[in-house]
Design an enzyme around this catalytic site. Structure first.
Site, PDB file in Angstrom:
ATOM      1  N   GLY A   1      -5.368   1.211   5.817  1.00 29.74           N
ATOM      2  CA  GLY A   1      -4.641  -0.035   5.542  1.00 29.74           C
ATOM      3  C   GLY A   1      -5.364  -1.239   6.135  1.00 29.74           C
ATOM      4  O   GLY A   1      -5.393  -2.318   5.533  1.00 29.74           O
ATOM      5  N   ASP A   2      -5.968  -1.053   7.296  1.00 26.18           N
ATOM      6  CA  ASP A   2      -6.691  -2.161   7.945  1.00 26.18           C
ATOM      7  C   ASP A   2      -7.941  -2.511   7.145  1.00 26.18           C
ATOM      8  O   ASP A   2      -8.305  -3.691   7.018  1.00 26.18           O
ATOM      9  CB  ASP A   2      -7.088  -1.784   9.375  1.00 26.18           C
ATOM     10  CG  ASP A   2      -5.900  -1.279  10.170  1.00 26.18           C
ATOM     11  OD1 ASP A   2      -4.772  -1.702   9.866  1.00 26.18           O
ATOM     12  OD2 ASP A   2      -6.092  -0.444  11.072  1.00 26.18           O
TER      13      ASP A   2
ATOM     14  N   GLY B   1      -0.290   4.618   0.298  1.00 20.83           N
ATOM     15  CA  GLY B   1      -1.007   5.809   0.754  1.00 20.83           C
ATOM     16  C   GLY B   1      -1.693   6.530  -0.395  1.00 20.83           C
ATOM     17  O   GLY B   1      -2.411   5.906  -1.183  1.00 20.83           O
TER      18      GLY B   1
ATOM     19  N   SER C   1       0.852  -1.198   0.000  1.00 18.91           N
ATOM     20  CA  SER C   1       0.000   0.000   0.000  1.00 18.91           C
ATOM     21  C   SER C   1       0.882   1.241   0.000  1.00 18.91           C
ATOM     22  O   SER C   1       1.888   1.310   0.703  1.00 18.91           O
ATOM     23  CB  SER C   1      -0.960  -0.030   1.187  1.00 18.91           C
ATOM     24  OG  SER C   1      -0.295   0.239   2.394  1.00 18.91           O
TER      25      SER C   1
ATOM     26  N   GLY D   1      -1.810   5.102  -4.006  1.00 20.57           N
ATOM     27  CA  GLY D   1      -2.513   3.869  -4.374  1.00 20.57           C
ATOM     28  C   GLY D   1      -1.849   2.624  -3.814  1.00 20.57           C
ATOM     29  O   GLY D   1      -1.422   2.600  -2.658  1.00 20.57           O
TER      30      GLY D   1
HETATM   31  N1  LIG Z   1      -4.672  10.219   0.731  1.00 20.82           N
HETATM   32  C1  LIG Z   1      -5.137   9.155   0.072  1.00 20.82           C
HETATM   33  N2  LIG Z   1      -5.783   9.305  -1.116  1.00 20.82           N
HETATM   34  C2  LIG Z   1      -6.268   8.248  -1.806  1.00 20.82           C
HETATM   35  N3  LIG Z   1      -6.152   6.961  -1.380  1.00 20.82           N
HETATM   36  C3  LIG Z   1      -5.500   6.744  -0.215  1.00 20.82           C
HETATM   37  C4  LIG Z   1      -4.964   7.816   0.572  1.00 20.82           C
HETATM   38  N4  LIG Z   1      -4.402   7.300   1.685  1.00 20.82           N
HETATM   39  C5  LIG Z   1      -4.595   5.966   1.606  1.00 20.82           C
HETATM   40  N5  LIG Z   1      -5.249   5.630   0.472  1.00 20.82           N
HETATM   41  C6  LIG Z   1      -5.687   4.279   0.063  1.00 20.82           C
HETATM   42  O1  LIG Z   1      -5.689   3.438   1.205  1.00 20.82           O
HETATM   43  C7  LIG Z   1      -4.737   2.372   1.034  1.00 20.82           C
HETATM   44  C8  LIG Z   1      -4.065   2.065   2.360  1.00 20.82           C
HETATM   45  O2  LIG Z   1      -3.441   3.227   2.860  1.00 20.82           O
HETATM   46  P1  LIG Z   1      -1.974   3.273   3.495  1.00 20.82           P
HETATM   47  O3  LIG Z   1      -0.973   2.888   2.483  1.00 20.82           O
HETATM   48  O4  LIG Z   1      -1.857   4.624   4.117  1.00 20.82           O
HETATM   49  O5  LIG Z   1      -2.083   2.115   4.586  1.00 20.82           O
HETATM   50  P2  LIG Z   1      -1.379   1.974   5.992  1.00 20.82           P
HETATM   51  O6  LIG Z   1      -0.087   2.713   5.986  1.00 20.82           O
HETATM   52  O7  LIG Z   1      -1.348   0.542   6.317  1.00 20.82           O
HETATM   53  O8  LIG Z   1      -2.442   2.708   6.925  1.00 20.82           O
HETATM   54  P3  LIG Z   1      -2.897   2.415   8.460  1.00 20.82           P
HETATM   55  O9  LIG Z   1      -1.729   1.807   9.173  1.00 20.82           O
HETATM   56  O10 LIG Z   1      -3.309   3.767   9.002  1.00 20.82           O
HETATM   57  O11 LIG Z   1      -4.075   1.501   8.391  1.00 20.82           O
HETATM   58  C9  LIG Z   1      -3.790   2.861  -0.058  1.00 20.82           C
HETATM   59  O12 LIG Z   1      -3.209   1.777  -0.734  1.00 20.82           O
HETATM   60  C10 LIG Z   1      -4.713   3.679  -0.942  1.00 20.82           C
HETATM   61  O13 LIG Z   1      -5.431   2.820  -1.811  1.00 20.82           O
HETATM   62  O1  LIG Z   2       0.908   0.880  17.142  1.00 20.13           O
HETATM   63  P1  LIG Z   2       0.390  -0.074  16.081  1.00 20.13           P
HETATM   64  O2  LIG Z   2      -0.147  -1.335  16.681  1.00 20.13           O
HETATM   65  O3  LIG Z   2       1.359  -0.286  14.966  1.00 20.13           O
HETATM   66  O4  LIG Z   2      -0.842   0.680  15.365  1.00 20.13           O
HETATM   67  C1  LIG Z   2      -1.980   0.990  16.122  1.00 20.13           C
HETATM   68  C2  LIG Z   2      -2.898   1.862  15.286  1.00 20.13           C
HETATM   69  O5  LIG Z   2      -2.286   3.092  14.900  1.00 20.13           O
HETATM   70  O6  LIG Z   2      -3.246   1.151  14.110  1.00 20.13           O
HETATM   71  C3  LIG Z   2      -4.604   1.422  13.757  1.00 20.13           C
HETATM   72  C4  LIG Z   2      -4.648   2.016  12.382  1.00 20.13           C
HETATM   73  O7  LIG Z   2      -4.038   1.179  11.456  1.00 20.13           O
HETATM   74  C5  LIG Z   2      -5.168   2.308  14.857  1.00 20.13           C
HETATM   75  O8  LIG Z   2      -6.469   1.946  15.174  1.00 20.13           O
HETATM   76  C6  LIG Z   2      -4.225   2.142  16.009  1.00 20.13           C
HETATM   77  O9  LIG Z   2      -4.163   3.243  16.882  1.00 20.13           O
END
Ligand SMILES: Nc1ncnc2c1ncn2[C@@H]1O[C@H](COP(=O)(O)OP(=O)(O)OP(=O)(O)O)[C@@H](O)[C@H]1O
Ligand SMILES: O=P(O)(O)OC[C@@]1(O)O[C@H](CO)[C@@H](O)[C@@H]1O
Length: 309
Positions: A252-253, A223, A221, A226
Site C-alpha cells: 500500500g505504501d 489487496g 486498495s 486489486g
Molecule cells: N496478494 C496480492 N496479489 C496481487 N496484488 C496485490 C496483492 N496484495 C496487494 N496487492 C496490490 O497492492 C495494492 C495495495 O495492497 P493493499 O490493499 O494490501 O494495501 P495496504 O492494506 O495499504 O497494505 P500495507 O498497509 O501493508 O502497505 C493492491 O491494491 C493491489 O494492487
Molecule cells: O502501525 P502502523 O503505523 O499502522 O503501520 C506500520 C507498518 O505496519 O506499516 C508499514 C507497512 O505499510 C510497515 O513498514 C510498518 O511496520
C-alpha cells in the site's frame, strides 16, 4: 518537492517460518530487518523511482539509529527529530508454505507534547505551494487523533497538496480537512463507515461519497483483489496481477509512492493509476519491507489493466 511524515516509524523484523503453527515450536528460516513505517516506505519507493523526497518524523534509541542509517544509506534526505524513547520494532511473520502474512505491530513509545510541537513547527519549513506532503501511518501515545486534520489544514492554507494514509480516528478526523488524495484499504473504509461491505458496488458508492468532503482523489486498495480509483472525472477498476508474492508489507505504501510520483510529475490520470498499481505489484516481489525496483515496475506496468466503471 515531496515530504513524507512518519510519526510512528518501526524497525520491521520479518521472520520467515515455513508452516507456521501457533501453540508449537517454530524454527525461523530467515530474518530480514528493514527501516519501516508508512511514510518512510513511501520515501523508499520514491527513491527507487528516481524521485528525491524528504522523510520526516520522530526516531529514538537503537532502532531509531538503525532506521536513520538505513534511510541515509539509500540516499534519502532526512528530517527526523530525535526522541529519548526507543522506536518500536514491528514483527512480520511470513509463511511461504501456507502463503500467510501476519503483522504484529507495537504501539510505539509515548511522545512528549514539546516534541510534537517542535515537529509541527519544523515540518513546513522548505515546503512551498504545490509541494506534496504525505501523512501516513499510526501515531504513538501522546499524539492527538486530530494531528493529521491539523497538518492537512495548515498544508491547505499554504497550498501544499496532501496524501493521507491512515486508519481509525486518524482517518476519520483527517478526511474532514479534505486532503488531496486518500488511500484507504477495505478494512479502513469498513472501520470508517462502521459497515461490513459484502458488495464491491456498495463499497465504491460509499467511498465515492467522500469526494463530497472536498477530497480530489481516492485510491481504494483491495489487496489481492486489486484496487479502485475514484475521482470526479471518473472511476476505474484496476485488476490485480497474479504474482509470486514474497511479502505484502508495504504494498500500500508503494502504491502511495507511485501516486505521489505521478502528482509531482503531472502524469495523466491513466498513467497515474498504472504507475501506482505497478509500484505496489513490484513491491510484492520483494522480501520484508523492501520496495519494488524500477525495472520490475516498468515490466509490470505493461501488464496492468484498468477499466472505467
Ligand atoms: N496478494 C496480492 N496479489 C496481487 N496484488 C496485490 C496483492 N496484495 C496487494 N496487492 C496490490 O497492492 C495494492 C495495495 O495492497 P493493499 O490493499 O494490501 O494495501 P495496504 O492494506 O495499504 O497494505 P500495507 O498497509 O501493508 O502497505 C493492491 O491494491 C493491489 O494492487
Ligand atoms: O502501525 P502502523 O503505523 O499502522 O503501520 C506500520 C507498518 O505496519 O506499516 C508499514 C507497512 O505499510 C510497515 O513498514 C510498518 O511496520
Amino acid at each position: 518537492m515531496i515530504k513524507t511524515l512518519t510519526l510512528n516509524p518501526a524497525l520491521d523484523k520479518t521472520i520467515i517460518i515455513e508452516s507456521f503453527r501457533i501453540n508449537n515450536l517454530n524454527r525461523i528460516k530467515k530474518v530480514h530487518k528493514d527501516a519501516g513505517g508508512k511514510g518512510i516506505n513511501v520515501s523508499k519507493m520514491l527513491k527507487n523511482l528516481g524521485q528525491q523526497s524528504t522523510a520526516a518524523g520522530l526516531l529514538g534509541g537503537a532502532a531509531g539509529n538503525f532506521i536513520i542509517n538505513e534511510i541515509k544509506s539509500l540516499g534519502i534526505k532526512t528530517e527526523f527529530i530525535k526522541t529519548s524513547r526507543e522506536t518500536r520494532t514491528n514483527t512480520k511473520i511470513v509463511d511461504p508454505v501456507n502463503n500467510t502474512f501476519t503483522d504484529l505491530n507495537e504501539s510505539g513509545s509515548p511522545i512528549s507534547f514539546r516534541q510534537i510541537e517542535e515537529l509541527k513547527t519544523k515540518l513546513f519549513t522548505n515546503l512551498k505551494t504545490d509541494d506534496i506532503l504525505v501523512l501516513a501511518g499510526s501515531v504513538p501515545a501522546g499524539v492527538d487523533n486530530d494531528i493529521y486534520f491539523e497538518l492537512i489544514k495548515e498544508a491547505k492554507n499554504r497550498k501544499i497538496k496532501t496524501i493521507l494514509d491512515a486508519d481509525g480516528p486518524l482517518f476519520e478526523a483527517g478526511i474532514e480537512a479534505a486532503p488531496t488524495l486518500i488511500k484507504p484499504n477495505e478494512h479502513e473504509l469498513e472501520l470508517y463507515f462502521k459497515k461490513d461491505f459484502k458488495d464491491l458496488k456498495m463499497m465504491i458508492r460509499k467511498a465515492e461519497s467522500l469526494l463530497d468532503n472536498g477530497i480530489k482523489m481516492i485510491m481504494l486498495s483491495l489487496g489481492e483483489n486489486g484496487a479502485v480509483f475514484i475521482t470526479e472525472q471518473g472511476k476505474y477498476k484496476i485488476d490485480p496481477l497474479k504474482l509470486n508474492v514474497k511479502s505484502t508489507v508495504g504494498a500500500g505504501d508503494a502504491m502511495v509512492g507511485g501516486l505521489a510520483y505521478a502528482l509531482e510529475n503531472n502524469l495523466n490520470l491513466r498513467e497515474m493509476i498504472k504507475f501506482a498499481a505497478a509500484a505496489s505489484s513490484a513491491t510484492l516481489l520483494r522480501d520484508g519491507t523492501e520496495m519494488g525496483s524500477l525495472k520490475d515496475l516498468k515490466r509490470l506496468k505493461k501488464l496492468i489493466r484498468i477499466t472505467e466503471i
